[in-house]
Design a protein around this motif. Structure first.
Motif, PDB file in Angstrom:
ATOM      1  N   PHE A 140      49.122  38.490  79.819  1.00  0.00           N
ATOM      2  CA  PHE A 140      49.451  37.195  79.224  1.00  0.00           C
ATOM      3  C   PHE A 140      50.383  37.395  78.037  1.00  0.00           C
ATOM      4  O   PHE A 140      50.236  38.331  77.253  1.00  0.00           O
ATOM      5  CB  PHE A 140      48.168  36.490  78.771  1.00  0.00           C
ATOM      6  CG  PHE A 140      48.403  35.297  77.883  1.00  0.00           C
ATOM      7  CD1 PHE A 140      49.028  34.159  78.381  1.00  0.00           C
ATOM      8  CD2 PHE A 140      48.015  35.312  76.555  1.00  0.00           C
ATOM      9  CE1 PHE A 140      49.257  33.060  77.561  1.00  0.00           C
ATOM     10  CE2 PHE A 140      48.225  34.227  75.734  1.00  0.00           C
ATOM     11  CZ  PHE A 140      48.851  33.091  76.243  1.00  0.00           C
ATOM     12  N   LEU A 141      51.389  36.505  77.914  1.00  0.00           N
ATOM     13  CA  LEU A 141      52.326  36.588  76.800  1.00  0.00           C
ATOM     14  C   LEU A 141      52.467  35.204  76.181  1.00  0.00           C
ATOM     15  O   LEU A 141      52.812  34.241  76.872  1.00  0.00           O
ATOM     16  CB  LEU A 141      53.695  37.081  77.286  1.00  0.00           C
ATOM     17  CG  LEU A 141      54.774  37.266  76.220  1.00  0.00           C
ATOM     18  CD1 LEU A 141      54.364  38.339  75.220  1.00  0.00           C
ATOM     19  CD2 LEU A 141      56.108  37.625  76.854  1.00  0.00           C
ATOM     20  N   SER A 142      52.188  35.107  74.896  1.00  0.00           N
ATOM     21  CA  SER A 142      52.353  33.844  74.175  1.00  0.00           C
ATOM     22  C   SER A 142      53.753  33.801  73.583  1.00  0.00           C
ATOM     23  O   SER A 142      54.060  34.510  72.619  1.00  0.00           O
ATOM     24  CB  SER A 142      51.294  33.719  73.072  1.00  0.00           C
ATOM     25  OG  SER A 142      51.546  32.572  72.294  1.00  0.00           O
ATOM     26  N   LEU A 143      54.597  32.973  74.162  1.00  0.00           N
ATOM     27  CA  LEU A 143      55.971  32.886  73.677  1.00  0.00           C
ATOM     28  C   LEU A 143      56.049  32.250  72.301  1.00  0.00           C
ATOM     29  O   LEU A 143      56.993  32.493  71.547  1.00  0.00           O
ATOM     30  CB  LEU A 143      56.830  32.083  74.663  1.00  0.00           C
ATOM     31  CG  LEU A 143      57.035  32.719  76.045  1.00  0.00           C
ATOM     32  CD1 LEU A 143      57.892  31.817  76.919  1.00  0.00           C
ATOM     33  CD2 LEU A 143      57.676  34.093  75.926  1.00  0.00           C
ATOM     34  N   SER A 144      55.077  31.428  71.968  1.00  0.00           N
ATOM     35  CA  SER A 144      55.089  30.796  70.647  1.00  0.00           C
ATOM     36  C   SER A 144      54.880  31.824  69.545  1.00  0.00           C
ATOM     37  O   SER A 144      55.291  31.613  68.400  1.00  0.00           O
ATOM     38  CB  SER A 144      54.007  29.719  70.568  1.00  0.00           C
ATOM     39  OG  SER A 144      52.724  30.292  70.792  1.00  0.00           O
ATOM     40  N   GLU A 145      54.263  32.953  69.893  1.00  0.00           N
ATOM     41  CA  GLU A 145      54.037  34.005  68.902  1.00  0.00           C
ATOM     42  C   GLU A 145      55.118  35.081  68.954  1.00  0.00           C
ATOM     43  O   GLU A 145      55.130  35.994  68.132  1.00  0.00           O
ATOM     44  CB  GLU A 145      52.660  34.639  69.132  1.00  0.00           C
ATOM     45  CG  GLU A 145      51.506  33.655  68.957  1.00  0.00           C
ATOM     46  CD  GLU A 145      50.159  34.284  69.294  1.00  0.00           C
ATOM     47  OE1 GLU A 145      50.139  35.509  69.566  1.00  0.00           O
ATOM     48  OE2 GLU A 145      49.144  33.568  69.286  1.00  0.00           O
TER      49      GLU A 145
END
Length: 577
Positions: A68-73
């Motif tokens: 999983f990758l949080s683009l917002s972070e």
């Protein structure tokens, strides 16, 4: 799709239940709604407001065993320029993905659907890198594309350091043109990359034209896809002179001349595909506007049976072009596919025992075995000169790009009278109008009836995307209200719902709509009596001619196109008549 991927999708609802993300009632509601829409269950739950995307995506990541990758972070500003430009915006939007890093030959991308192996294969084949996938939320990916892709074209590390310009006072009517600096700017890596990016994206989108238009404080860039112009992300206005100069250098035009229109052409090679580019530049109030026409031989259909002819019309047309002499006229407005129809016809006739010559403006596509001549009015080589010279070349078949005046028409008629088969185009609104147009040019009716064998009028309509095609019922009253022929109480028609394959437009590709009038004895009598176009049309229809409206209606009923495209043609016809 990997083995078991479909079953994985079916189990997602159960996984979300077990994770406590949704309730059984919410799952039941989503499954019920899924019957009416083509949407993944997880994101349908988000659309219905039953769960937040930031909650559901990590659960999907664990279930699918995809990181999983949080683009917002993720700090998008720190992604290297090479990574940012590695995948065209068109593909990012189509597949909902975004590149994030490039290390040791591995390209990392964040995807909304990591099970989309076709998209992964596309990216791997296009970039030449091994692709590592991460999962991210749809809304985050869309926001990231908008956020950093628009910034992509203004970052200093991509465009290079912009030269600070000092204000200069210029007398009215004078311009300051630093040709040396324009060459330097145009050949800088940043400008070259921008122009290349625009061309690559346009070609991959299937565009026929690229428009770069300057306005007061911005540039507007548009692609024409399937006959419709769409606006895309544009470079910053300050790069406009360098971009125009780059295009001029590519097409060998004068970069110092900015007051007069210029036309040129060049070739481009994209993944072993050779593409011709026709360039047109005109001066406007805010600077020079450029239009690049993309001529891709791979996108040219040269099969008569695939152009869109109705079966009976195709049979008549094939019979007509098989005659040893006469004139075949193809009519319609600019951009309606006349050249494609003529090229397809010549390909059918292009046999070893025939000498075929064409005079065109311009030669859009080169066909092996056909002698094609580009007119050059500046040195006296026009349609008339070309046709007259052809008569000394022992031709069987001649094609003149367009009959524009009486002199060209007379030479074409003389060629037909002396036993040659002649093809040409006319800018008229319908097939019967071509006859009236020749009369108005001053051609004697008896010459027209002796030489013209057929007149073909055509338009192009967009075809429904096969991947998102759906049917719906429409009442007869509704159809009659819009002027659509229908005898049933209700009719099943078709439309495109919009999907990733068609860019959410609902259409993919175009097809021809044809009106073919064969020169019969009855029509010859009307022409000799100088009767008006509408009487010739009435006679042709009585003899079985299918007009443009009827031909378009057939394509709607058979699910090839939509009522909206039918209306576009019929409204245009009403305005023209």
């Amino acid at each position: 799709m990997p083995k078991g991927a479909r079953s994985l999708r079916k189990q997602i609802g159960v996984v979300l239940l077990e994770a406590g993300v949704i309730t059984p009632q919410q799952l039941e509601k989503a499954l019920s709604a899924q019957k009416d829409v083509k949407r993944r269950l997880a994101y349908l739950l988000v659309d219905l407001g039953l769960v937040e995307e930031k909650v559901i995506v990590p659960v999907l990541a664990a279930f699918l065993e995809v990181p999983f990758l949080s683009l917002s972070e993720l700090n998008l500003e720190k992604i290297s320029p090479k990574v940012k430009g590695i995948i065209p915006e068109f593909l990012m939007r189509r597949h909902l993905l975004i590149p994030t890093s490039l290390t040791a030959g591995d390209l990392s991308i964040a995807m909304a659907d990591p099970l989309d192996v076709l998209a992964i294969d596309d990216i791997a084949r296009m970039t030449g890198y091994q692709v590592k996938t991460f999962i991210a939320g749809e809304s985050e990916i869309k926001e990231a594309i908008e956020r950093y892709y628009k910034k992509f074209l203004t970052l200093d590390d991509i465009l290079g350091e912009t030269r600070k310009k000092r204000i200069e006072v210029v007398r009215p009517g004078e311009e300051v043109t630093d040709v040396a600096q324009l060459k330097v700017d145009a050949e800088s890596g940043a400008v070259v990359n921008i122009v290349n990016h625009l061309l690559i994206e346009a070609i991959e989108a299937g565009a026929s034209d690229v428009h770069i238009e300057p306005y007061g404080h911005k540039l507007r860039t548009r692609y024409r896809v399937d006959g419709i112009l769409y606006e895309v992300t544009s470079p910053p206005k300050e790069l406009h002179p360098a971009i125009i100069s780059r295009v001029k250098i590519m097409s060998r035009l004068d970069i110092a001349e900015r007051r007069l229109p210029q036309d040129g052409r060049c070739k481009a090679v994209l993944e072993d595909r050779e593409i011709d580019l026709r360039v047109s530049i005109i001066p406007t109030a805010f600077g020079e506007k450029v239009v690049l026409r993309i001529l891709d031989p791979e996108g040219l259909c040269l099969d008569l049976s695939e152009l869109g002819f109705e079966p009976e019309a195709l049979s008549v047309y094939k019979k007509g072009i098989g005659r040893p002499h006469g004139i075949v006229l193809v009519t319609g407005p600019t951009g309606c596919g006349k050249s494609t129809t003529l090229y397809s016809t010549l390909k059918v006739l292009n046999t070893i025992d025939r000498n075929i010559l064409t005079v065109e403006d311009p030669v859009e596509y080169v066909i092996e075995g056909i002698n094609q001549v580009q007119i050059k009015p500046e040195i006296g080589l026009d349609f008339v000169t070309g046709l007259r010279s052809f008569m000394r070349q022992d031709p069987n078949i001649l094609m003149v790009g367009e009959i524009r005046d009486r002199e060209t028409a007379e030479v074409a008629i003389n060629a037909a009278l002396t036993g040659h088969l002649v093809f040409s185009t006319l800018h008229t609104n319908d097939a019967p109008g071509a006859i009236t147009r020749l009369v108005n040019m001053g051609i004697e009716p008896f010459l027209i009836t002796s030489t013209v064998s057929m007149s073909l009028s055509q338009r192009l309509v967009r075809t429904i995307c096969s991947h998102c095609k759906e049917n719906y019922l429409v009442s007869r009253a509704m159809l009659q209200e819009i002027g659509f022929p229908s005898r049933e109480e209700s009719s099943t028609l078709y439309r495109g719902a919009g999907c990733e394959k068609c860019g959410q437009i609902g259409y993919k590709g175009r097809i021809g709509v044809f009106e073919l009038m064969e020169m019969s004895d009855s029509i010859r009598d009307l022409v000799l009596d100088r009767e008006p176009t509408h009487k010739i049309r009435e006679c042709a229809r009585k003899e079985g001619m299918l007009d443009l409206k009827e031909a378009a209606a057939r394509k709607v009923f058979t699910g090839i196109t939509t009522v909206e495209e039918f209306l576009r043609i019929t409204v245009e016809e009403r305005m023209l008549h």
